[in-house]
Design a protein around this motif. Structure first.
Motif, PDB file in Angstrom:
ATOM      1  N   ARG A  72       0.902  -1.187   0.049  1.00  0.00           N
ATOM      2  CA  ARG A  72       0.113   0.081   0.172  1.00  0.00           C
ATOM      3  C   ARG A  72       0.720   1.233   0.004  1.00  0.00           C
ATOM      4  O   ARG A  72       0.606   2.254  -0.868  1.00  0.00           O
ATOM      5  CB  ARG A  72      -0.885  -0.103   1.123  1.00  0.00           C
ATOM      6  CG  ARG A  72      -1.747   1.373   1.365  1.00  0.00           C
ATOM      7  CD  ARG A  72      -2.546   1.346   2.414  1.00  0.00           C
ATOM      8  NE  ARG A  72      -2.153   0.851   3.869  1.00  0.00           N
ATOM      9  CZ  ARG A  72      -1.854   1.912   4.660  1.00  0.00           C
ATOM     10  NH1 ARG A  72      -1.588   3.083   4.292  1.00  0.00           N
ATOM     11  NH2 ARG A  72      -1.324   1.414   5.936  1.00  0.00           N
ATOM     12  N   ARG A  73       1.930   1.203   0.976  1.00  0.00           N
ATOM     13  CA  ARG A  73       2.731   2.364   0.992  1.00  0.00           C
ATOM     14  C   ARG A  73       3.563   2.845  -0.299  1.00  0.00           C
ATOM     15  O   ARG A  73       3.620   3.821  -0.919  1.00  0.00           O
ATOM     16  CB  ARG A  73       3.691   2.518   2.088  1.00  0.00           C
ATOM     17  CG  ARG A  73       3.106   2.601   3.430  1.00  0.00           C
ATOM     18  CD  ARG A  73       3.847   2.804   4.531  1.00  0.00           C
ATOM     19  NE  ARG A  73       3.076   3.047   5.725  1.00  0.00           N
ATOM     20  CZ  ARG A  73       2.507   4.043   5.984  1.00  0.00           C
ATOM     21  NH1 ARG A  73       3.043   5.135   5.469  1.00  0.00           N
ATOM     22  NH2 ARG A  73       1.693   4.240   7.380  1.00  0.00           N
ATOM     23  N   VAL A  74       3.970   1.690  -1.044  1.00  0.00           N
ATOM     24  CA  VAL A  74       4.841   1.647  -2.331  1.00  0.00           C
ATOM     25  C   VAL A  74       3.713   2.203  -3.485  1.00  0.00           C
ATOM     26  O   VAL A  74       4.058   3.184  -4.267  1.00  0.00           O
ATOM     27  CB  VAL A  74       5.353   0.391  -2.650  1.00  0.00           C
ATOM     28  CG1 VAL A  74       5.786   0.362  -4.136  1.00  0.00           C
ATOM     29  CG2 VAL A  74       6.527   0.049  -1.633  1.00  0.00           C
ATOM     30  N   LEU A  75       2.503   1.504  -3.510  1.00  0.00           N
ATOM     31  CA  LEU A  75       1.620   2.067  -4.545  1.00  0.00           C
ATOM     32  C   LEU A  75       1.297   3.595  -4.254  1.00  0.00           C
ATOM     33  O   LEU A  75       1.088   4.116  -5.245  1.00  0.00           O
ATOM     34  CB  LEU A  75       0.021   1.097  -4.285  1.00  0.00           C
ATOM     35  CG  LEU A  75      -0.594   1.228  -5.468  1.00  0.00           C
ATOM     36  CD1 LEU A  75      -1.741   0.026  -5.154  1.00  0.00           C
ATOM     37  CD2 LEU A  75      -1.635   2.312  -5.364  1.00  0.00           C
ATOM     38  N   LEU A  76       1.074   3.993  -3.111  1.00  0.00           N
ATOM     39  CA  LEU A  76       0.668   5.433  -2.929  1.00  0.00           C
ATOM     40  C   LEU A  76       1.949   6.432  -2.902  1.00  0.00           C
ATOM     41  O   LEU A  76       1.668   7.637  -2.703  1.00  0.00           O
ATOM     42  CB  LEU A  76      -0.142   5.766  -1.494  1.00  0.00           C
ATOM     43  CG  LEU A  76      -1.372   4.911  -1.537  1.00  0.00           C
ATOM     44  CD1 LEU A  76      -1.796   4.901  -0.161  1.00  0.00           C
ATOM     45  CD2 LEU A  76      -2.392   5.456  -2.465  1.00  0.00           C
ATOM     46  N   ASP A  77       3.133   5.867  -3.099  1.00  0.00           N
ATOM     47  CA  ASP A  77       4.239   6.726  -3.063  1.00  0.00           C
ATOM     48  C   ASP A  77       4.303   7.507  -4.277  1.00  0.00           C
ATOM     49  O   ASP A  77       4.008   6.791  -5.505  1.00  0.00           O
ATOM     50  CB  ASP A  77       5.492   5.763  -3.119  1.00  0.00           C
ATOM     51  CG  ASP A  77       6.722   6.573  -2.854  1.00  0.00           C
ATOM     52  OD1 ASP A  77       6.945   7.667  -3.440  1.00  0.00           O
ATOM     53  OD2 ASP A  77       7.623   6.129  -2.273  1.00  0.00           O
ATOM     54  N   TYR A 128      -7.018  -0.544   3.255  1.00  0.00           N
ATOM     55  CA  TYR A 128      -6.401  -0.511   1.974  1.00  0.00           C
ATOM     56  C   TYR A 128      -7.369   0.126   1.068  1.00  0.00           C
ATOM     57  O   TYR A 128      -6.891   0.662   0.150  1.00  0.00           O
ATOM     58  CB  TYR A 128      -5.429  -1.621   1.916  1.00  0.00           C
ATOM     59  CG  TYR A 128      -5.257  -1.755   0.362  1.00  0.00           C
ATOM     60  CD1 TYR A 128      -4.098  -1.428  -0.079  1.00  0.00           C
ATOM     61  CD2 TYR A 128      -6.101  -2.274  -0.635  1.00  0.00           C
ATOM     62  CE1 TYR A 128      -3.498  -1.488  -1.382  1.00  0.00           C
ATOM     63  CE2 TYR A 128      -5.460  -2.600  -2.028  1.00  0.00           C
ATOM     64  CZ  TYR A 128      -4.375  -2.012  -2.294  1.00  0.00           C
ATOM     65  OH  TYR A 128      -3.960  -2.001  -3.547  1.00  0.00           O
ATOM     66  N   LEU A 129      -8.277  -0.671   1.019  1.00  0.00           N
ATOM     67  CA  LEU A 129      -9.367  -0.169  -0.376  1.00  0.00           C
ATOM     68  C   LEU A 129      -9.749   1.191  -0.161  1.00  0.00           C
ATOM     69  O   LEU A 129      -9.947   1.968  -1.177  1.00  0.00           O
ATOM     70  CB  LEU A 129     -10.388  -1.115  -0.242  1.00  0.00           C
ATOM     71  CG  LEU A 129     -10.079  -2.550  -0.567  1.00  0.00           C
ATOM     72  CD1 LEU A 129     -11.563  -3.452  -0.501  1.00  0.00           C
ATOM     73  CD2 LEU A 129      -9.685  -2.877  -1.957  1.00  0.00           C
ATOM     74  N   HIS A 130      -9.970   1.628   1.077  1.00  0.00           N
ATOM     75  CA  HIS A 130     -10.297   2.988   1.484  1.00  0.00           C
ATOM     76  C   HIS A 130      -9.274   4.004   0.831  1.00  0.00           C
ATOM     77  O   HIS A 130      -9.714   5.041   0.147  1.00  0.00           O
ATOM     78  CB  HIS A 130     -10.754   3.041   3.168  1.00  0.00           C
ATOM     79  CG  HIS A 130     -10.730   4.591   3.331  1.00  0.00           C
ATOM     80  ND1 HIS A 130     -10.611   4.751   4.785  1.00  0.00           N
ATOM     81  CD2 HIS A 130     -10.974   5.789   2.979  1.00  0.00           C
ATOM     82  CE1 HIS A 130     -10.843   5.873   5.166  1.00  0.00           C
ATOM     83  NE2 HIS A 130     -10.968   6.592   3.900  1.00  0.00           N
ATOM     84  N   LYS A 131      -7.978   3.841   1.302  1.00  0.00           N
ATOM     85  CA  LYS A 131      -6.993   4.793   1.021  1.00  0.00           C
ATOM     86  C   LYS A 131      -6.634   4.334  -0.592  1.00  0.00           C
ATOM     87  O   LYS A 131      -5.834   5.742  -1.183  1.00  0.00           O
ATOM     88  CB  LYS A 131      -5.810   4.326   1.790  1.00  0.00           C
ATOM     89  CG  LYS A 131      -5.920   4.858   3.188  1.00  0.00           C
ATOM     90  CD  LYS A 131      -6.235   6.355   3.193  1.00  0.00           C
ATOM     91  CE  LYS A 131      -6.125   7.088   4.544  1.00  0.00           C
ATOM     92  NZ  LYS A 131      -6.725   8.317   4.540  1.00  0.00           N
ATOM     93  N   TYR A 186     -12.922   1.747  15.089  1.00  0.00           N
ATOM     94  CA  TYR A 186     -13.685   2.900  15.313  1.00  0.00           C
ATOM     95  C   TYR A 186     -12.848   4.176  14.409  1.00  0.00           C
ATOM     96  O   TYR A 186     -13.527   5.170  13.695  1.00  0.00           O
ATOM     97  CB  TYR A 186     -13.880   3.394  16.540  1.00  0.00           C
ATOM     98  CG  TYR A 186     -14.755   2.229  17.305  1.00  0.00           C
ATOM     99  CD1 TYR A 186     -16.067   1.962  16.949  1.00  0.00           C
ATOM    100  CD2 TYR A 186     -14.274   1.120  18.311  1.00  0.00           C
ATOM    101  CE1 TYR A 186     -16.947   0.977  17.725  1.00  0.00           C
ATOM    102  CE2 TYR A 186     -14.820   0.181  18.872  1.00  0.00           C
ATOM    103  CZ  TYR A 186     -16.053   0.106  18.638  1.00  0.00           C
ATOM    104  OH  TYR A 186     -16.864  -0.797  19.040  1.00  0.00           O
ATOM    105  N   ILE A 187     -11.609   4.157  14.733  1.00  0.00           N
ATOM    106  CA  ILE A 187     -10.747   5.016  14.065  1.00  0.00           C
ATOM    107  C   ILE A 187     -10.933   5.023  12.530  1.00  0.00           C
ATOM    108  O   ILE A 187     -11.136   5.874  11.852  1.00  0.00           O
ATOM    109  CB  ILE A 187      -9.284   4.995  14.467  1.00  0.00           C
ATOM    110  CG1 ILE A 187      -9.168   5.420  15.985  1.00  0.00           C
ATOM    111  CG2 ILE A 187      -8.397   5.965  13.976  1.00  0.00           C
ATOM    112  CD1 ILE A 187      -7.761   5.011  16.720  1.00  0.00           C
ATOM    113  N   PHE A 188     -10.623   3.817  11.992  1.00  0.00           N
ATOM    114  CA  PHE A 188     -10.673   3.478  10.604  1.00  0.00           C
ATOM    115  C   PHE A 188     -12.350   3.848   9.926  1.00  0.00           C
ATOM    116  O   PHE A 188     -12.260   4.560   8.916  1.00  0.00           O
ATOM    117  CB  PHE A 188     -10.788   2.033  10.321  1.00  0.00           C
ATOM    118  CG  PHE A 188      -9.126   1.619  10.288  1.00  0.00           C
ATOM    119  CD1 PHE A 188      -8.057   2.475  10.729  1.00  0.00           C
ATOM    120  CD2 PHE A 188      -8.887   0.496  10.016  1.00  0.00           C
ATOM    121  CE1 PHE A 188      -6.818   2.044  10.770  1.00  0.00           C
ATOM    122  CE2 PHE A 188      -7.433  -0.243  10.011  1.00  0.00           C
ATOM    123  CZ  PHE A 188      -6.563   0.956  10.362  1.00  0.00           C
TER     124      PHE A 188
END
Length: 207
Positions: free
Chosen positions: A108-113, A158-161, A197-199
């Motif tokens: 996820r972090r690599v994809l959003l980089d 992940y799907l959210h972001k 709850y945070i998510f």
């Protein structure tokens, strides 16, 4: 767990398992230096010290997870380069779910980089989904519903972001969050954190 350590008759393997419980506990509290000390104590013993030949491999994996949790925004670049440990699917299936979960988080972090090319996005997305599915499979196979709930939450997040990439829609993401909350309610898991709850709150604010 402390009374267990005071018993002089516990086996080296039980002591190692107790140390890993402490590692998990300290990591969850953000006491990363203390968690590393427990791992170091376990790894300081020769391989012949333990009957369970997967115990030290499990401890080595914890070092990667501690590194990620301590600084996820920067550590992912280093951890992304690490191959799957050779012991992962032979002597140490306990780490399989956690390893796949960590790989999905790194993906996820690599994809959003911003430096990642858009032409790589779809392949990374498929990779992340495969890792999440494997993580959920392995945690369910061990009937570890606490971890299953956490991994379903990570998948929903992940799907959210990554929803802006068009690989899913808001209604499908919501369904994953519903499952995340249902696990908490019907399986009585997730009581030691507020992540669901945070998510869900972040999802509500974004959509």
């Amino acid at each position: 767990l402390e009374p267990c350590f005071l018993n002089p008759n516990i086996s080296p393997d039980l002591r190692g398992m107790l140390l890993l419980r402490y590692v998990s506990h300290e990591k969850a509290l953000g006491h990363f230096a203390q968690a590393r000390l427990h791992v170091a104590e376990l790894l300081s013993q020769p391989d012949s010290h333990y009957i369970d030949n997967g115990l030290k491999g499990h401890a080595r994996f914890y070092l990667e997870r501690i590194t990620y949790d301590e600084s996820p925004a920067t550590a992912y670049q280093q951890l992304w380069q690490n191959p799957a440990p050779p012991y992962m699917f032979s002597s140490n299936l306990r780490s399989a779910a956690e390893w796949h979960n960590l790989r999905a988080l790194l993906t996820r972090r690599v994809l959003l980089d911003p430096k990642t090319k858009s032409s790589e996005h779809l392949a990374l997305h498929h990779s992340a989904m495969r890792h999440f599915e494997a993580a959920i499979y392995w945690s369910l196979s061990f009937k570890d519903y606490e971890r299953t709930q956490a991994m379903v939450g990570n998948l929903a997040f992940y799907l959210h972001k990554t929803s802006h990439l068009g690989y899913t829609d808001v209604h499908k993401i919501y369904d994953w969050y519903v499952l995340f909350m249902d696990y908490a309610i019907h399986l009585d898991v997730g009581r030691n954190t507020a992540w669901e709850y945070i998510f869900l709150a972040q999802f509500w604010l974004d959509h």
